[in-house]
Scaffold this motif. Structure first.
Motif, mmCIF file in Angstrom:
data_model
loop_
_atom_site.group_PDB
_atom_site.id
_atom_site.type_symbol
_atom_site.label_atom_id
_atom_site.label_comp_id
_atom_site.label_asym_id
_atom_site.label_seq_id
_atom_site.Cartn_x
_atom_site.Cartn_y
_atom_site.Cartn_z
ATOM 1 N N VAL A 108 83.922 90.943 24.178
ATOM 2 C CA VAL A 108 84.607 90.908 25.527
ATOM 3 C C VAL A 108 85.858 91.805 25.432
ATOM 4 O O VAL A 108 86.517 92.039 24.196
ATOM 5 C CB VAL A 108 85.427 89.291 25.580
ATOM 6 N N LYS A 109 85.997 92.272 26.592
ATOM 7 C CA LYS A 109 87.085 93.593 26.428
ATOM 8 C C LYS A 109 88.380 93.209 27.313
ATOM 9 O O LYS A 109 89.374 93.943 27.257
ATOM 10 C CB LYS A 109 86.451 94.837 27.216
ATOM 11 N N THR A 110 88.213 92.084 28.313
ATOM 12 C CA THR A 110 89.141 91.825 29.227
ATOM 13 C C THR A 110 89.742 90.273 28.876
ATOM 14 O O THR A 110 88.883 89.654 28.952
ATOM 15 C CB THR A 110 88.828 91.935 30.442
ATOM 16 N N ALA A 111 90.965 90.119 28.592
ATOM 17 C CA ALA A 111 91.700 88.776 28.603
ATOM 18 C C ALA A 111 93.198 88.792 28.963
ATOM 19 O O ALA A 111 93.823 89.884 28.951
ATOM 20 C CB ALA A 111 91.185 88.303 27.111
ATOM 21 N N ILE A 112 93.685 87.289 29.133
ATOM 22 C CA ILE A 112 95.095 87.339 29.484
ATOM 23 C C ILE A 112 95.085 85.954 29.099
ATOM 24 O O ILE A 112 94.300 85.110 29.003
ATOM 25 C CB ILE A 112 95.198 87.836 30.821
ATOM 26 N N ASP A 113 96.225 85.533 28.585
ATOM 27 C CA ASP A 113 96.520 84.012 28.515
ATOM 28 C C ASP A 113 97.207 83.464 29.890
ATOM 29 O O ASP A 113 97.917 84.091 30.637
ATOM 30 C CB ASP A 113 97.271 83.777 27.482
ATOM 31 N N ILE A 114 96.872 82.132 30.112
ATOM 32 C CA ILE A 114 97.323 81.465 31.298
ATOM 33 C C ILE A 114 98.847 81.054 31.206
ATOM 34 O O ILE A 114 99.145 80.157 30.338
ATOM 35 C CB ILE A 114 96.482 80.088 31.557
ATOM 36 N N SER A 115 99.564 81.804 31.453
ATOM 37 C CA SER A 115 101.158 81.550 31.361
ATOM 38 C C SER A 115 101.729 81.307 32.824
ATOM 39 O O SER A 115 102.471 80.418 32.987
ATOM 40 C CB SER A 115 101.821 82.442 30.608
ATOM 41 N N ASP A 116 101.505 82.360 33.894
ATOM 42 C CA ASP A 116 102.133 82.210 34.920
ATOM 43 C C ASP A 116 101.228 81.201 35.909
ATOM 44 O O ASP A 116 101.588 80.813 37.092
ATOM 45 C CB ASP A 116 102.309 83.630 35.547
ATOM 46 N N GLY A 117 100.026 81.082 35.700
ATOM 47 C CA GLY A 117 99.224 80.054 36.572
ATOM 48 C C GLY A 117 97.893 81.000 36.810
ATOM 49 O O GLY A 117 97.915 82.367 36.524
ATOM 50 N N LEU A 118 96.565 80.370 37.118
ATOM 51 C CA LEU A 118 95.550 81.111 37.019
ATOM 52 C C LEU A 118 95.338 82.060 38.220
ATOM 53 O O LEU A 118 95.064 83.014 37.991
ATOM 54 C CB LEU A 118 94.288 80.170 37.409
ATOM 55 N N LEU A 119 95.959 81.760 39.359
ATOM 56 C CA LEU A 119 95.824 82.764 40.345
ATOM 57 C C LEU A 119 96.863 83.994 40.022
ATOM 58 O O LEU A 119 96.448 85.091 40.307
ATOM 59 C CB LEU A 119 96.203 82.261 41.731
ATOM 60 N N ALA A 120 97.953 83.737 39.371
ATOM 61 C CA ALA A 120 99.076 84.865 39.154
ATOM 62 C C ALA A 120 98.207 85.673 37.797
ATOM 63 O O ALA A 120 98.335 87.019 37.926
ATOM 64 C CB ALA A 120 100.321 84.269 38.704
ATOM 65 N N ASP A 121 97.635 84.974 36.857
ATOM 66 C CA ASP A 121 97.296 85.709 35.809
ATOM 67 C C ASP A 121 95.936 86.480 36.106
ATOM 68 O O ASP A 121 95.737 87.598 35.517
ATOM 69 C CB ASP A 121 97.019 84.944 34.617
ATOM 70 N N ARG A 163 92.120 93.892 44.312
ATOM 71 C CA ARG A 163 93.342 92.954 44.410
ATOM 72 C C ARG A 163 93.345 91.897 45.448
ATOM 73 O O ARG A 163 94.298 91.247 45.464
ATOM 74 C CB ARG A 163 94.382 94.073 44.648
ATOM 75 N N THR A 164 92.003 91.490 45.579
ATOM 76 C CA THR A 164 92.023 90.428 46.454
ATOM 77 C C THR A 164 91.388 88.944 45.804
ATOM 78 O O THR A 164 90.207 89.416 45.240
ATOM 79 C CB THR A 164 91.216 90.525 47.956
ATOM 80 N N ILE A 165 91.898 87.896 45.792
ATOM 81 C CA ILE A 165 91.340 86.968 45.070
ATOM 82 C C ILE A 165 90.887 86.038 46.268
ATOM 83 O O ILE A 165 91.533 85.676 47.339
ATOM 84 C CB ILE A 165 92.364 86.139 44.151
ATOM 85 N N ILE A 166 89.621 85.489 46.021
ATOM 86 C CA ILE A 166 89.012 84.712 47.266
ATOM 87 C C ILE A 166 88.679 83.382 46.486
ATOM 88 O O ILE A 166 88.225 83.444 45.323
ATOM 89 C CB ILE A 166 87.832 85.124 47.949
ATOM 90 N N ILE A 167 88.977 82.040 47.094
ATOM 91 C CA ILE A 167 88.658 81.094 46.580
ATOM 92 C C ILE A 167 87.495 80.048 47.328
ATOM 93 O O ILE A 167 87.733 80.188 48.592
ATOM 94 C CB ILE A 167 89.741 79.850 46.320
ATOM 95 N N LYS A 220 100.512 81.933 47.638
ATOM 96 C CA LYS A 220 101.212 81.693 46.605
ATOM 97 C C LYS A 220 100.464 81.755 45.150
ATOM 98 O O LYS A 220 99.662 81.348 45.083
ATOM 99 C CB LYS A 220 101.714 80.340 46.795
ATOM 100 N N THR A 221 101.301 82.645 44.450
ATOM 101 C CA THR A 221 100.393 83.086 43.244
ATOM 102 C C THR A 221 100.966 82.411 41.780
ATOM 103 O O THR A 221 100.295 82.770 40.714
ATOM 104 C CB THR A 221 100.048 84.706 43.128
ATOM 105 N N GLY A 222 102.261 81.999 41.986
ATOM 106 C CA GLY A 222 102.701 81.610 40.521
ATOM 107 C C GLY A 222 104.144 81.848 40.344
ATOM 108 O O GLY A 222 104.995 81.890 41.518
#
Lengths: 335, 335
Positions: free
Chosen positions: A220-233, A310-314, A326-328
């Motif tokens: 795996v090459k890409t990761a982040i931890d959930i600190s600010d919230g799913l949408l923000a991170d 840079r667009t997140i769709i749910i 609202k992202t975090g």
């Protein structure tokens, strides 16, 4: 006894003794040359990549003593930093701790703080190698953590390496910490088991160090931890990788007790709550399947990396798509 | 513009750009893998000893904006940490910076802060590799610095290695920073040259990194930097080495302008003022003489290490001996 009565240097001596008492056979202790008590902390280096991370908890901003104990605070202040090393796929090794403290702070409170922190340090093979304490009107805690990669590969997981077509996955459940925060700060009474699950998620997050290593080992090459919230991170990954993301609402792993206790609010907690310190990562589907088979925590695919920059769709269960705004958490804007 | 208007992430972007703009050919930049903008900072390691240090400045405790600018604060927050690496004989390489900031802080103030910090970073070959920013009621600044020894020797200067019979010496002058603090905080008007000398000593201390290396190369084993004050810092050496000390009042190097402007008070500044960030060290006399010949700053022998455990004696020019009791700044006691 107040720390104002004990004095700074005796307080430092006390902390040094507490740390010394936790000495064990871990590699970090073996390599430690100078810990608390000299101008700087020193340890033997090696040929691997060194990692450093520093994060902060501020009274009245990140926590409130009406619902968090000093012991929990010690655990959490270290955990949030170890989590960032985990999200790079690294091994944390040493921590430095800076405390801002009102002179009226009780000595036993500082002991409790270090008890909590040292419990997690021992669990994870980390040595608290130094730091400082300063007078302050309210409590703040800055922790620096240094780690390194496993010398064998020296790979790192970054935010900037997500590729279109990668699946998006999570370790564990999210939204539980935000539910815990809600319960604690609003004094909501729930049954004892639920109370325990939610409280632990908020005050005793478990940094996913082993899982971070497992991800790296599986490529795996890409990761982040959930600190600010799913949408923000997820947004941080999309920004850094210049990609977009589509997530399926129904697939987001939310703990049963959170759903039961908070209903529809649990979705908000999962999307924007933050502080879960689970790993959010992207990789080809077969890579994630391999991780899933070896991991000791649940691994869930929740969506896909897209070309919609840079667009997140749910997408909900009926196929309806929304673009959240609202992202975090933002420290300086009104949240 | 307020940082509350800009928002946390744009503020981080801005800082990342400021840091990127300072990129140069120093080894630390060449070895940097990930700086600001991912979960943790990462750099290539090597076979030398790694050093870590973290120290803090708190508004209303360490500084006041009525007499310190943001730019000076940036310089000083880094300097006090580099000084500790210097006092170990190490080479500082990377820094992480944690800022607690009221949302009403001006963006240009943060720019000024980093301008000051990056000026010193560039001077010393240090890279600011990460950190974080948090909301706070007042300003606090935590800086972590990581460095290493020169791979050739890997020696360190400690507090615990002073031996009876060692001479005690200082780089530069002491008491100047305390005089500067007095002048600035009490709005004392002095002539422009004196004002400049005293102010610079307090707000722009110069970490003695080269001098630290010079001491190590000449075999000095014991050093500390003057942060709490001569008596307090010498006391730290005496405690750690289980020795005593005798210092000759007349030999303490005090800047002429401080003597002229503050008379007898200058002795108090030198003994207990602190924040000079000069190196206090002990070694056999011939070692100190060698250092003196090569150093670009004055080196002065002020006394001798004695067997009177943990007791410091001050001898005046008439041979009268006194045992001082007030030894320096304590963060939690009433000073």
């Amino acid at each position: 006894m107040k720390i104002s009565e004990l004095g700074e240097f005796k307080l430092i001596d006390m902390v040094a003794e507490l740390i010394e008492a936790s000495r064990d056979d871990s590699p970090s202790w073996k390599d430690l040359i100078i810990g608390v008590g000299d101008d700087a902390a020193a340890w033997k280096g090696n040929e691997s990549v060194q990692l450093g991370k520093m994060d902060c908890l501020v009274q009245g901003v990140h926590f409130d003593f009406s619902y968090v104990s000093w012991e929990d605070l010690g655990w959490k202040a270290l955990a949030i930093n170890l989590s960032d090393i985990a999200a790079m796929g690294g091994l944390p090794r040493y921590a430095l701790v800076s405390l801002g403290l009102p002179p009226s702070t009780e000595v036993k409170e500082i002991k409790s703080f270090y008890r909590g922190m040292l419990a997690l340090a021992k669990n994870t093979g980390v040595v608290i190698a130094g730091g400082n304490m300063s007078r302050s009107l309210f409590v703040f805690i800055d922790v620096s953590v240094f780690g390194n990669t496993n010398g064998a590969d020296n790979n790192l997981m970054l935010r900037s390496s997500a590729e279109v077509g990668d699946k998006i996955a999570l370790t564990g459940c999210i939204g539980t910490a935000a539910a815990g925060f809600q319960m604690l700060s609003k004094k909501i009474k729930l049954d004892p088991r639920t109370t325990d699950v939610l409280k632990r998620a908020f005050v005793r997050p478990i940094p996913r160090i082993k899982e971070g290593r497992l991800l790296i080992e599986n490529g795996v090459k890409t990761a982040i931890d959930i600190s600010d919230g799913l949408l923000a991170d997820l947004g941080h990954i999309c920004d850094a990788s210049r990609v977009g993301a589509m997530i399926e609402l129904e697939k987001i792993p939310i703990h049963e007790t959170v759903k039961k206790s908070f209903g529809d609010k649990s979705i908000k907690f999962a999307l924007s709550g933050g502080e879960d310190y689970e790993l959010l990562f992207t990789a080809p589907e077969q890579t994630i399947k391999k991780v899933e088979r070896s991991a000791k925590v649940p691994v869930t695919i929740i969506g896909e990396v897209t070309a919609t920059r840079r667009t997140i769709i749910i997408k909900d269960k009926d196929g309806r798509q929304t673009k959240p705004d609202k992202t975090g958490w933002d420290h300086f804007k009104n949240n």
